[in-house]
Design an enzyme around this catalytic site. Structure first.
Site, mmCIF file in Angstrom:
data_model
loop_
_atom_site.group_PDB
_atom_site.id
_atom_site.type_symbol
_atom_site.label_atom_id
_atom_site.label_comp_id
_atom_site.label_asym_id
_atom_site.label_seq_id
_atom_site.Cartn_x
_atom_site.Cartn_y
_atom_site.Cartn_z
ATOM 1 N N HIS A 83 0.845 -1.191 0.000
ATOM 2 C CA HIS A 83 0.000 0.000 0.000
ATOM 3 C C HIS A 83 0.886 1.248 0.000
ATOM 4 O O HIS A 83 1.768 1.392 0.816
ATOM 5 C CB HIS A 83 -0.891 -0.015 1.241
ATOM 6 C CG HIS A 83 -1.775 1.176 1.356
ATOM 7 N ND1 HIS A 83 -2.069 1.749 2.563
ATOM 8 C CD2 HIS A 83 -2.412 1.917 0.419
ATOM 9 C CE1 HIS A 83 -2.874 2.786 2.374
ATOM 10 N NE2 HIS A 83 -3.086 2.904 1.075
ATOM 11 N N TYR A 96 9.758 12.992 -13.163
ATOM 12 C CA TYR A 96 10.957 12.146 -13.222
ATOM 13 C C TYR A 96 11.427 11.773 -11.818
ATOM 14 O O TYR A 96 11.762 10.610 -11.553
ATOM 15 C CB TYR A 96 12.102 12.861 -13.948
ATOM 16 C CG TYR A 96 11.996 12.962 -15.442
ATOM 17 C CD1 TYR A 96 11.224 12.084 -16.200
ATOM 18 C CD2 TYR A 96 12.700 13.942 -16.126
ATOM 19 C CE1 TYR A 96 11.149 12.185 -17.572
ATOM 20 C CE2 TYR A 96 12.637 14.055 -17.510
ATOM 21 C CZ TYR A 96 11.861 13.172 -18.225
ATOM 22 O OH TYR A 96 11.802 13.275 -19.592
ATOM 23 N N ASP A 110 -4.853 3.921 -4.594
ATOM 24 C CA ASP A 110 -4.912 4.394 -3.210
ATOM 25 C C ASP A 110 -5.976 5.476 -3.058
ATOM 26 O O ASP A 110 -5.841 6.572 -3.603
ATOM 27 C CB ASP A 110 -3.544 4.938 -2.813
ATOM 28 C CG ASP A 110 -3.400 5.177 -1.332
ATOM 29 O OD1 ASP A 110 -4.428 5.253 -0.629
ATOM 30 O OD2 ASP A 110 -2.252 5.287 -0.865
#
Length: 143
Positions: A22, A112, A64
């Site tokens: 998670h 990035y 999530d």
């Protein structure tokens, strides 16, 4: 052979998706993305679009719902409000699997950096520019 698992999810990617916990993040990136140098585990799915990979991953992995940004795309350089067609497709796929969610965006270099700190990268054969999305793994709630 296994039933109900999209065939483009091979054993390496399935292993990564299973091992992620998670809050861990996985990036699906386009063919131009500098994935080899980024750092996290890399799975290559050359010739497969980022949208097809996203569709397959979200058949198995929950996003999530404890955070505001569980599906994040890269902003267009020089025009953060621009929305390439591939991003609209990402958004539709996310909403199909997680109806209360959509995509948000990050500036290119912040994206990035976030990918470098992630759990894994899936390099697609996506040739459309900005075909990159970062996903934060959620939980499966008890029934």
């Amino acid at each position: 052979m296994l039933k109900n698992i999209p065939p483009l999810l091979g054993p390496d990617l399935l292993g990564i998706l299973r091992a992620m916990g998670h809050g861990d993040e996985i990036a699906i990136v386009d063919a131009n993305y500098p994935a080899d140098a980024a750092g996290p585990a890399l799975v290559r799915l050359d010739g497969i679009s980022a949208t097809d990979i996203l569709e397959a991953v979200l058949t198995l992995m929950p996003l999530d719902d404890f955070v505001d940004e569980a599906a994040i795309v890269m902003q267009v350089v020089g025009d953060a409000s621009a929305r390439p067609p591939v991003v609209d497709e990402f958004d539709a796929i996310v909403k199909k699997h997680e109806p209360k969610m959509g995509v948000t965006s990050l500036e290119r270099f912040a994206f990035y950096d976030r990918v470098k700190a992630g759990y894994a990268i899936v390099q697609s054969g996506e040739r459309r520019l900005y075909g990159n999305i970062l996903l934060k793994k959620g939980i499966i709630r008890p029934q």
